[in-house]
Write a protein that holds these residues in place. Structure first.
Motif, PDB file in Angstrom:
ATOM      1  N   TYR A  10       0.708  -1.285   0.095  1.00  0.00           N
ATOM      2  CA  TYR A  10      -0.015  -0.034   0.097  1.00  0.00           C
ATOM      3  C   TYR A  10       0.756   1.304  -0.163  1.00  0.00           C
ATOM      4  CZ  TYR A  10      -4.283  -2.609   1.192  1.00  0.00           C
ATOM      5  OH  TYR A  10      -5.254  -3.482   0.905  1.00  0.00           O
ATOM      6  N   TYR A  44      -1.456  -9.824  -1.089  1.00  0.00           N
ATOM      7  CA  TYR A  44      -0.544  -9.872   0.054  1.00  0.00           C
ATOM      8  C   TYR A  44      -0.893 -10.935   0.870  1.00  0.00           C
ATOM      9  CZ  TYR A  44      -3.872  -6.789   2.286  1.00  0.00           C
ATOM     10  OH  TYR A  44      -5.111  -6.168   2.790  1.00  0.00           O
ATOM     11  N   ARG A  90      -4.651 -12.504   2.525  1.00  0.00           N
ATOM     12  CA  ARG A  90      -5.914 -11.799   2.042  1.00  0.00           C
ATOM     13  C   ARG A  90      -5.824 -12.255   0.606  1.00  0.00           C
ATOM     14  NH1 ARG A  90      -8.589  -7.731   3.509  1.00  0.00           N
ATOM     15  NH2 ARG A  90     -10.227  -9.118   2.510  1.00  0.00           N
ATOM     16  N   HIS A 114      -8.568  -7.593  -3.570  1.00  0.00           N
ATOM     17  CA  HIS A 114      -9.476  -6.829  -3.110  1.00  0.00           C
ATOM     18  C   HIS A 114      -9.123  -5.139  -3.203  1.00  0.00           C
ATOM     19  CE1 HIS A 114      -6.828  -6.975   0.586  1.00  0.00           C
ATOM     20  NE2 HIS A 114      -7.296  -5.990   0.602  1.00  0.00           N
ATOM     21  N   HIS A 164     -10.317  -1.597  -1.240  1.00  0.00           N
ATOM     22  CA  HIS A 164     -11.161  -0.952  -0.146  1.00  0.00           C
ATOM     23  C   HIS A 164     -12.092   0.179  -0.797  1.00  0.00           C
ATOM     24  CE1 HIS A 164      -8.713  -3.093   3.125  1.00  0.00           C
ATOM     25  NE2 HIS A 164      -7.784  -2.944   2.144  1.00  0.00           N
TER      26      HIS A 164
END
Ligand code: FE2
Length: 200
Positions: A100, A135, A138, A141, A143
């Motif tokens: 991120y 990652y 998970r 996806h 957010h």
């Protein structure tokens, strides 16, 4: 299940909404649509909103992000099935390497990682971005945080259809309706992921 959760029919509900709304024999409150399930915000919502936070996340400060370009589109509804214009839609996701854009983390030049738009008069929103990486722990996806013009809000996550990790992802599995969080893919160039959002 071919790597997908059964979609319990959010689209069916949408198609059925007018009939429900017109149903004169129904008394009391009518909830035509199931609200989109909430999901945790996670630790990587930006601490400060980046200067470039528009709907095109593929270009940041004049540089192009690495990765496959995709579109994420959808409409914002209230629980009665009415479209919501002027709603604020924010998205953030990791780069192709699963990192991120956040304090202490390094992402490639051109990676924006966060964007925000308002829904138009028909409740539509549209982002152009790059397909997020994965990652540990998970599945893939994006957010999502939503706030309507009236202040109703929702924090959730959008998932990708056909991902092998979807059935192993604890957050997705524990959602009230996992199928409602998996986008519908429309082929094209770039591929488009449709994710309609229903506020409670
Ligand atoms: Fe995440």
């Amino acid at each position: 299940m071919n790597g997908n959760f059964p979609n319990r029919g959010r689209r069916r509900l949408l198609l059925g909404a007018p009939a429900l709304l017109l149903g004169a024999t129904v008394s009391g409150p009518v909830s035509a649509l199931s609200s989109t399930p909430p999901q945790s915000e996670g630790p990587f919502y930006p601490r400060s909103i980046p200067s470039d936070s528009d709907a095109d996340l593929t270009v940041f400060n004049g540089e192009r992000a690495p990765g496959e370009v995709i579109e994420m589109v959808g409409r914002l509804f209230d629980a009665k099935g009415q479209v919501l214009s002027g709603g604020n839609i924010e998205i953030w996701h990791c780069d192709v390497n699963g990192v991120y854009a956040h304090v202490g983390q390094s992402t490639p030049p051109g990676f924006q990682g966060y964007g925000a738009v308002r829904t138009d008069g028909s409740g539509n929103y549209r982002f152009r971005t790059t397909r997020p990486g994965i990652y540990p722990g998970r599945t893939r996806h994006i957010h999502v945080k939503v706030r309507s013009a009236d202040g109703a809000d929702l924090t959730t996550q959008m998932y990708f259809p056909g991902e092998p990790g979807n059935e192993r992802d604890g957050l997705l599995r524990r959602a009230r309706d996992p199928g409602a969080l998996i986008a519908r893919k429309e082929a094209g160039s770039p591929p488009r992921y449709v994710f309609d959002i229903v506020l409670a």
